[in-house]
Write an enzyme that holds these catalytic residues in place. Structure first.
Site, short mmCIF file in Angstrom:
data_model
loop_
_atom_site.label_atom_id
_atom_site.label_comp_id
_atom_site.label_asym_id
_atom_site.label_seq_id
_atom_site.Cartn_x
_atom_site.Cartn_y
_atom_site.Cartn_z
N ASP A 50 0.86 -1.17 0.00
CA ASP A 50 0.00 0.00 0.00
C ASP A 50 0.91 1.23 0.00
O ASP A 50 2.11 1.14 0.25
CB ASP A 50 -0.92 -0.02 1.22
N ASP A 87 -3.38 7.22 -4.07
CA ASP A 87 -4.74 7.66 -4.41
C ASP A 87 -5.38 8.35 -3.20
O ASP A 87 -4.86 8.28 -2.07
CB ASP A 87 -5.59 6.48 -4.87
N ALA A 100 -11.48 2.44 -0.13
CA ALA A 100 -12.31 3.16 0.85
C ALA A 100 -13.58 2.41 1.22
O ALA A 100 -14.63 3.02 1.41
CB ALA A 100 -12.64 4.56 0.34
#
Length: 580
Positions: A91, A126, A192
């Site tokens: 990540d 992002d 998300a």
């Protein structure tokens, strides 16, 4: 050049068993990446590999911001730092950005760092927008995310994630997915969504996933970021999710929580372990409760990992057997919110039908009222109505109600279990041709029955059921005993080819594949140049060249949309070529 391949091996619902290869290392999907916290190891990466986890995920931002870890990662590489030789995904700090509102790194810096430490799959920075954020914020976050995606596309030299964002706004998710699909990325996480899962908003999760899938290229794996509880694996895979990740195995263990496929239990509540993993086979709940905290946490984490692994294997076996919907139905009933999500998923009929195989190894079982909303039933009823216009004689089926008599031998009508026995009438010799014509109309579309208008149908002496279909001494097709559908011979394919207008039921291959298809060799995805968008998984198809000359006939693994975009793996299992 990025070393990355993804191909489909088997499928059910919108789920698929895939083969994913990165930098020479291969895993089978659906797969989960256990999250490794490089600052605190409860289970070592080497142990994860020994347990069968061929891919893990860690956080490159934590490594980047921790001097000791950063120095070691730059010296040894990510695989040396973790002591792990499987696939390492990272990540970028987006999760910390969502949780804490900011990170001290730029998009370009984190991408360049990921490349320097040799990760297999990177992630650009992002902007995750939490659920229920104002639409204006979601739009602005998405604008920045797409800008960063374009930057990442320009500079990246490794396989990379491109997360689909857009909060709970389906149109934004679909727009993001379409824009990212135009760019050069390998995997698409759906981002998300952890807050949705933490608050059991699984119905909203379905909307987010399907909206994303509707915009994504089907040849790229989809990763559901932060999903790791086994109770949702079957549902998520049925939606089309290929990859999962989660730290739940460790986080739950720290809180003395014990994972099961149906939910989470507290260790203090258990008198018996409903599991036979190495931990549960060796210890009792009482013995675990009496252990020191660190050892108890470690053992619970190991149990949680075994349950996660076991459930994913169960999902994959269900795909192989064609029983994924049965598993989804069973798992959904473990919690009211997952049941609501299951019913919501069934409302996406057209999306599900495009991905649903036309035939399965298993019979159709009406395990619940919801089963009557499965895409198999939706398609069967729609096709049966079309056939009834030409073959109006009806019989009453205990599950499906009135159906055309001449479809009573075929899947799913004959291969089903009803509230009472459905007595299948064997066709008389003088009506067997009508059965074959009706089945062709059902299987290949309007007008296909005409290709079999003059056939002679051999009936089995043992069972009285149709077997071989011939005309003028030539073999046209075989009636399959297992599902009552037709396997085409070359003469039957020639007849359909003449009757059905281009591009109906066709897979068009390039000149390189043409001589191999003629000899009956399988067609691989990279040689397909066009296809009928109405082809469904496991359809019998016509393989033609770019001049629409028939080359072969076989069974497609992919649907029509996938045939046009996949470039890896098998596309059509060829049964017969015109030259052999």
């Amino acid at each position: 050049m990025v070393d990355f391949r993804f191909e489909v091996r088997a499928r059910d619902a919108a789920g698929r068993i895939g083969k994913l290869t990165v930098n020479g290392k291969t895993i089978e999907t659906p797969a989960i990446m256990p999250v490794i916290n490089p600052k605190q190891l409860i289970v070592t990466p080497r142990e994860l590999k020994e347990m069968g986890f061929g891919i893990v995920i860690t956080n490159s931002y934590i490594i980047y911001r921790t001097p000791e870890l950063r120095e070691k990662a730059l010296e040894l590489g990510i695989h040396g730092l973790l002591d792990y030789d499987g696939i390492v995904e990272v990540d970028s700090g987006s999760f910390q950005l969502m949780r804490y509102g900011g990170v001290d790194v730029t998009n370009r810096e984190i991408i360049e760092f990921q490349e320097k430490i040799g990760v297999d799959i990177g992630t650009f920075l992002d902007i995750p927008t939490p659920p229920d954020a104002p639409r204006e914020r979601a739009e602005e976050d998405l604008r920045i995310t797409l800008e960063r995606a374009r930057e990442a596309e320009e500079v990246k030299s490794i396989a990379m994630n491109a997360a689909v964002q857009g909060s709970v706004y389906p149109d934004l998710r679909t727009r993001a997915a379409r824009e990212l699909s135009k760019m050069n990325f390998e995997i698409h996480p759906i981002g998300a969504v952890v807050p949705l899962m933490e608050s059991y908003r699984y119905r909203d999760l379905v909307d987010v996933v399907i909206a994303s899938k509707l915009g994504l290229r089907p040849d790229r794996p989809v990763h559901l970021f932060g999903a790791g509880h086994p109770m949702i694996f079957a549902l998520a895979v049925a939606m089309g999710v290929d990859l999962f990740d989660s730290a739940s195995y460790a986080l739950y263990a720290k809180d003395d929580r014990y994972l099961t496929p149906e939910g989470t239990k507290r260790l203090e509540e258990l008198e018996y372990f409903p599991c036979s993993c190495p931990v549960c086979s060796r210890y009792t709940p009482r013995e675990l409760r009496e252990m020191p905290k660190d050892e108890r946490t470690r053992l619970l984490a190991l149990h949680n990992l075994w349950v996660i692994r076991e459930e994913l294997n169960r999902v994959k076996q269900a795909i192989r057997e064609g029983t994924l919907w049965e598993l989804v139905d069973e798992r959904a009933r473990s919690h009211p919110k997952t049941f609501s999500a299951y019913k919501r998923l069934l409302e996406y009929r057209d999306y599900l039908e495009r991905n649903e195989p036309v035939t399965k190894a298993s019979a159709f079982l009406k395990v619940s009222e919801e089963a009557m909303e499965w895409p198999t039933v939706y398609r069967a009823r729609r096709r049966a109505r079309r056939v009834a216009e030409k073959f109006p004689e009806k019989v009453t089926h205990p599950i499906f109600g009135e159906i055309p008599k001449h479809l009573s031998l075929s899947y799913p009508f004959a291969q089903s279990e009803g509230e009472e026995d459905f007595r299948i009438e064997k066709p008389r010799k003088d009506e067997a041709r009508d059965y074959i014509m009706a089945i062709a109309e059902y299987q290949f579309g309007e007008g296909a029955g005409e290709a079999f208008g003059d056939v002679f149908v051999e009936l089995s002496r043992k069972t009285g059921m149709p077997r071989q279909i011939k005309a003028k001494g030539k073999h046209l097709a075989t009636f399959r005993a297992e599902d009552g559908l037709l396997t085409l011979g070359i003469e039957g394919a020639r007849r359909l080819h003449k009757i059905l207008p281009f591009p109906r039921m066709r897979v068009v291959v390039d000149g390189d594949a043409e001589p191999f298809a003629r000899r009956g060799k399988n067609v691989f995805a990279k040689f397909v140049v066009d296809a009928d968008e109405n082809i469904r998984p496991y359809d019998e198809v016509l393989i033609v060249n770019e001049r629409d000359e028939l080359l072969a006939t076989g069974q497609s693994l992919l649907n029509g949309e996938e045939l046009k975009v996949f470039r890896n793996g098998l596309a059509v299992k060829v049964r017969r070529g015109v030259g052999g």
